[in-house]
Design an enzyme around this catalytic site. Structure first.
Site, PDB file in Angstrom:
ATOM      1  N   GLU A   1      -3.288   2.219   4.267  1.00 25.28           N
ATOM      2  CA  GLU A   1      -1.920   2.241   3.774  1.00 25.28           C
ATOM      3  C   GLU A   1      -1.457   0.828   3.436  1.00 25.28           C
ATOM      4  OE1 GLU A   1       0.444   4.068   6.746  1.00 25.28           O
ATOM      5  OE2 GLU A   1      -0.528   6.038   6.585  1.00 25.28           O
ATOM      6  N   LYS A  44      -4.593 -10.908   2.197  1.00 25.21           N
ATOM      7  CA  LYS A  44      -5.429 -10.886   0.993  1.00 25.21           C
ATOM      8  C   LYS A  44      -5.001 -11.952   0.001  1.00 25.21           C
ATOM      9  CE  LYS A  44      -6.888  -6.036   1.089  1.00 25.21           C
ATOM     10  NZ  LYS A  44      -7.001  -4.768   0.319  1.00 25.21           N
ATOM     11  N   ASP A  45      -3.693 -12.151  -0.142  1.00 28.88           N
ATOM     12  CA  ASP A  45      -3.205 -13.160  -1.085  1.00 28.88           C
ATOM     13  C   ASP A  45      -3.592 -14.564  -0.639  1.00 28.88           C
ATOM     14  OD1 ASP A  45      -2.130 -11.152  -2.578  1.00 28.88           O
ATOM     15  OD2 ASP A  45      -0.060 -11.448  -1.898  1.00 28.88           O
ATOM     16  N   HIS A 104       0.542  -2.409   3.625  1.00 28.80           N
ATOM     17  CA  HIS A 104       1.263  -3.142   4.662  1.00 28.80           C
ATOM     18  C   HIS A 104       1.528  -4.543   4.133  1.00 28.80           C
ATOM     19  CE1 HIS A 104       2.330  -5.038   8.467  1.00 28.80           C
ATOM     20  NE2 HIS A 104       2.420  -3.824   8.996  1.00 28.80           N
ATOM     21  N   GLU A 112     -15.192 -17.391  -1.783  1.00 25.21           N
ATOM     22  CA  GLU A 112     -15.247 -16.004  -2.246  1.00 25.21           C
ATOM     23  C   GLU A 112     -15.847 -15.088  -1.188  1.00 25.21           C
ATOM     24  OE1 GLU A 112     -14.296 -12.953  -4.335  1.00 25.21           O
ATOM     25  OE2 GLU A 112     -13.932 -14.930  -5.207  1.00 25.21           O
TER      26      GLU A 112
END
Length: 228
Positions: A81, A90-91, A83, A65
């Site tokens: 923005e 992030k995934d 992207h 985490e």
């Protein structure tokens, strides 16, 4: 001079932990779960090895985490923005948290279940002990569903990707039906599964992944218990 630098490094590390705990809801959930597990481990007569395994799993989830938060902060600092590569980063970081948390759940259930008699009025010798292969079946099914999702995505047929949530839900529901002799428990689990599937049908625009996920979970559960 070196001692002050060491103290500063500890202070910075604590500030990072505090920032993650204050700003990230998932970290607060992990902390509360860890506190509950540690309190339960004090009450139950766990062995030294079992306690060490719990500590390792808790640490892995918290570290994952922390890295996830660091990735998100760096990406948000670089661009505001949308992207696609930022989303992938992030995934992937969130996927690491999911895997570590899933492993912690499997280890925790495997450790605590034999002591369930201490938490109920039911004597320990009468408590049903599930085969560890059940945990292996759930983990196998998770990776199988994930592999199928990746395969159909690479083949250009995302509409055939099985839903992970409904797939795991149907697997667990069918497993409970096959294991339990308590009719009320079976009915409650099936009712929860029906409610979950119904909510997924309402949320998902594409119905096929939900249906494929249900069928996949049922098939794997039945096949798994035939070979156990």
């Amino acid at each position: 001079m070196w001692f002050s630098k060491v103290l500063a490094s500890f202070r910075y590390a604590l500030e990072g932990l505090k920032y993650t705990l204050v700003t990230q809801r998932n970290m607060r959930i992990h902390f509360l779960a860890a506190l509950g597990v540690l309190l339960l481990s004090l009450y139950l007569p766990l062995t030294k090895l079992e306690v060490l395994l719990l500590f390792v799993c808790i640490l892995l989830v918290l570290v994952a985490e922390l890295f996830n938060t660091a990735v998100e902060v760096v990406i948000d600092m670089m661009t505001e923005e949308f992207h696609p590569l930022a989303k992938v980063a992030k995934d992937v970081a969130a996927g690491a948290v999911l895997l570590s948390a899933g492993m912690a759940v499997v280890v925790g259930v495997s450790i605590f279940y034999p002591y369930i008699g201490f938490l109920s009025l039911q004597p320990l010798k009468e408590a049903p002990y599930p085969n560890i292969s059940m945990a292996a079946l759930i983990v196998f099914h998770f990776f199988l569903t994930l592999s199928l999702k990746g395969l159909f995505n690479r083949l250009g047929h995302p509409e055939w990707e099985p839903s992970m949530i409904t797939s795991l839900a149907s697997l667990i529901a069918i497993s409970v039906v096959l294991i339990s002799t308590n009719l009320l428990m079976i009915l409650l689990v099936l009712l929860l599964s029906v409610l979950l599937v119904g909510s997924r049908f309402q949320v998902q625009k594409r119905k096929r992944p939900v249906i494929i996920g249900i069928l996949l979970g049922i098939v794997v559960a039945i096949a798994g218990f035939l070979f156990m």
